[in-house]
Every structure is written in structure tokens, then in C-alpha cells.
Design a protein around this motif. Structure first.
Motif, PDB file in Angstrom:
ATOM      1  N   ILE A  93       0.849  -1.195   0.000  1.00 54.24           N
ATOM      2  CA  ILE A  93       0.000   0.000   0.000  1.00 54.24           C
ATOM      3  C   ILE A  93       0.886   1.247   0.000  1.00 54.24           C
ATOM      4  O   ILE A  93       1.886   1.316   0.706  1.00 54.24           O
ATOM      5  N   SER A  94       0.520   2.204  -0.819  1.00 48.31           N
ATOM      6  CA  SER A  94       1.337   3.416  -0.939  1.00 48.31           C
ATOM      7  C   SER A  94       1.201   4.296   0.302  1.00 48.31           C
ATOM      8  O   SER A  94       0.204   4.224   1.023  1.00 48.31           O
ATOM      9  N   ASP A  95       2.188   5.124   0.527  1.00 50.48           N
ATOM     10  CA  ASP A  95       2.147   6.066   1.648  1.00 50.48           C
ATOM     11  C   ASP A  95       0.957   7.009   1.513  1.00 50.48           C
ATOM     12  O   ASP A  95       0.301   7.332   2.503  1.00 50.48           O
ATOM     13  N   ASP A  96       0.671   7.430   0.289  1.00 52.58           N
ATOM     14  CA  ASP A  96      -0.457   8.329   0.053  1.00 52.58           C
ATOM     15  C   ASP A  96      -1.773   7.647   0.426  1.00 52.58           C
ATOM     16  O   ASP A  96      -2.632   8.252   1.074  1.00 52.58           O
ATOM     17  N   ASP A  97      -1.913   6.379   0.035  1.00 49.70           N
ATOM     18  CA  ASP A  97      -3.136   5.652   0.367  1.00 49.70           C
ATOM     19  C   ASP A  97      -3.255   5.419   1.876  1.00 49.70           C
ATOM     20  O   ASP A  97      -4.345   5.512   2.431  1.00 49.70           O
ATOM     21  N   ILE A  98      -2.148   5.128   2.537  1.00 53.82           N
ATOM     22  CA  ILE A  98      -2.181   4.972   3.996  1.00 53.82           C
ATOM     23  C   ILE A  98      -2.642   6.276   4.640  1.00 53.82           C
ATOM     24  O   ILE A  98      -3.482   6.271   5.541  1.00 53.82           O
ATOM     25  N   GLN A  99      -2.127   7.402   4.169  1.00 54.43           N
ATOM     26  CA  GLN A  99      -2.511   8.699   4.738  1.00 54.43           C
ATOM     27  C   GLN A  99      -4.005   8.948   4.576  1.00 54.43           C
ATOM     28  O   GLN A  99      -4.662   9.458   5.485  1.00 54.43           O
ATOM     29  N   LYS A 100      -4.556   8.577   3.422  1.00 56.39           N
ATOM     30  CA  LYS A 100      -5.989   8.757   3.184  1.00 56.39           C
ATOM     31  C   LYS A 100      -6.813   7.922   4.157  1.00 56.39           C
ATOM     32  O   LYS A 100      -7.777   8.408   4.750  1.00 56.39           O
ATOM     33  N   VAL A 101      -6.427   6.659   4.302  1.00 58.28           N
ATOM     34  CA  VAL A 101      -7.173   5.761   5.186  1.00 58.28           C
ATOM     35  C   VAL A 101      -7.057   6.217   6.641  1.00 58.28           C
ATOM     36  O   VAL A 101      -8.055   6.254   7.366  1.00 58.28           O
ATOM     37  N   VAL A 102      -5.873   6.565   7.057  1.00 59.87           N
ATOM     38  CA  VAL A 102      -5.669   7.008   8.438  1.00 59.87           C
ATOM     39  C   VAL A 102      -6.461   8.282   8.712  1.00 59.87           C
ATOM     40  O   VAL A 102      -7.097   8.412   9.767  1.00 59.87           O
ATOM     41  N   ALA A 103      -6.457   9.224   7.787  1.00 56.89           N
ATOM     42  CA  ALA A 103      -7.228  10.457   7.971  1.00 56.89           C
ATOM     43  C   ALA A 103      -8.711  10.147   8.129  1.00 56.89           C
ATOM     44  O   ALA A 103      -9.393  10.731   8.979  1.00 56.89           O
ATOM     45  N   TRP A 104      -9.207   9.216   7.336  1.00 57.47           N
ATOM     46  CA  TRP A 104     -10.616   8.817   7.423  1.00 57.47           C
ATOM     47  C   TRP A 104     -10.914   8.166   8.776  1.00 57.47           C
ATOM     48  O   TRP A 104     -11.905   8.494   9.429  1.00 57.47           O
ATOM     49  N   ILE A 105     -10.042   7.271   9.215  1.00 59.53           N
ATOM     50  CA  ILE A 105     -10.234   6.613  10.517  1.00 59.53           C
ATOM     51  C   ILE A 105     -10.180   7.658  11.636  1.00 59.53           C
ATOM     52  O   ILE A 105     -11.055   7.676  12.524  1.00 59.53           O
ATOM     53  N   MET A 106      -9.189   8.522  11.619  1.00 57.97           N
ATOM     54  CA  MET A 106      -9.057   9.527  12.672  1.00 57.97           C
ATOM     55  C   MET A 106     -10.226  10.506  12.691  1.00 57.97           C
ATOM     56  O   MET A 106     -10.529  11.106  13.706  1.00 57.97           O
ATOM     57  N   ALA A 107     -10.923  10.638  11.552  1.00 63.73           N
ATOM     58  CA  ALA A 107     -12.095  11.515  11.480  1.00 63.73           C
ATOM     59  C   ALA A 107     -13.381  10.783  11.917  1.00 63.73           C
ATOM     60  O   ALA A 107     -14.463  11.343  11.852  1.00 63.73           O
ATOM     61  N   GLY A 108     -13.245   9.521  12.340  1.00 66.52           N
ATOM     62  CA  GLY A 108     -14.394   8.797  12.862  1.00 66.52           C
ATOM     63  C   GLY A 108     -14.863   7.638  12.014  1.00 66.52           C
ATOM     64  O   GLY A 108     -15.818   6.959  12.364  1.00 66.52           O
ATOM     65  N   ALA A 109     -14.258   7.421  10.852  1.00 73.15           N
ATOM     66  CA  ALA A 109     -14.600   6.301   9.964  1.00 73.15           C
ATOM     67  C   ALA A 109     -16.093   6.265   9.657  1.00 73.15           C
ATOM     68  O   ALA A 109     -16.743   5.225   9.757  1.00 73.15           O
ATOM     69  N   LYS A 110     -16.617   7.399   9.278  1.00 71.30           N
ATOM     70  CA  LYS A 110     -18.047   7.481   8.964  1.00 71.30           C
ATOM     71  C   LYS A 110     -18.333   6.855   7.611  1.00 71.30           C
ATOM     72  O   LYS A 110     -17.542   6.942   6.700  1.00 71.30           O
ATOM     73  N   GLN A 111     -19.491   6.244   7.520  1.00 68.26           N
ATOM     74  CA  GLN A 111     -19.881   5.562   6.275  1.00 68.26           C
ATOM     75  C   GLN A 111     -20.534   6.504   5.304  1.00 68.26           C
ATOM     76  O   GLN A 111     -21.131   7.448   5.581  1.00 68.26           O
TER      77      GLN A 111
END
Length: 111
Positions: A93-111
Motif C-alpha cells: 500500500i502506498s504512503d499516500d493511500d495509507i494517509q488517506k485511510v488514516v485520515a478517514w479513521i481519525m475523522a471517525g470512519a463514517k460511512q
């Protein structure tokens, strides 16, 4: 002349920070999660093999340092964090993709 460059850079930086401030959505990370097989073990709101993304978000909220920890778990894997089932590493997984996923999780992982 230098003042013009400074003002242009300041304007661009402000636009960039404004774009970063938008809360990430599931739609913005769904392709990343799919192409890296994350959804085989995780769901947004319920435990599958691994914890729900919302469970991770709840456990890690409030401390920005947890973003680096989540990124490390994604890249290197983990064990005994959410139970006995280990999470395998995801070196592709790319660093950019990890950053996107982590940002989403840290924002509450809303659906």
C-alpha cells in the motif's frame, strides 16, 4: 517582485490547507480499501475478522499521535491489539493511500 511571490505562495498554501481540512469520507477511501483487500477482514461498522473501522476510530480518537500508530499497523501489521487475530503487514500500500485511510479513521470512519 518578491512580495508578489510571497503573496502567491501564501494564497496557494491557504487553498491547500483548506482542501486538507475537508473531512474524509468512506467514498474517498473505498477504492483504496478494496484494492488492498482491507475489506476482506474489516467493515466500517461491524467486526469481521478484524475490528470495525469505527471501533479503531473510537479507540484512537483524541490523540493525533495515534495516526502514526495506525499507519504503522497498516504497513507492518500488528498482533494482540484488538484480540488474538494478528493483522498481516501490507507492504504494497502506498504512503499516500495509507494517509488517506488514516485520515478517514481519525475523522471517525463514517460511512
Amino acid at each position: 517582485m518578491k512580495l508578489k511571490h510571497l503573496l502567491a505562495c501564501t494564497s496557494l498554501a491557504a487553498v491547500g490547507f483548506g482542501a486538507q481540512a475537508a473531512e474524509p469520507t468512506f467514498d474517498s477511501v473505498k477504492d483504496v480499501l478494496t484494492k488492498n483487500a482491507c475489506l476482506a477482514c474489516h467493515a466500517v461498522d461491524k467486526k469481521v475478522v478484524g475490528p470495525a473501522y469505527q471501533e479503531v476510530a473510537e479507540k484512537r480518537k483524541g490523540d493525533p499521535a495515534n495516526a502514526a500508530l495506525i499507519a504503522q499497523h497498516i504497513r507492518q501489521g500488528s498482533k494482540d491489539v484488538y484480540g488474538p487475530m494478528p493483522m498481516p503487514p501490507n507492504p504494497g500500500i502506498s504512503d499516500d493511500d495509507i494517509q488517506k485511510v488514516v485520515a478517514w479513521i481519525m475523522a471517525g470512519a463514517k460511512q
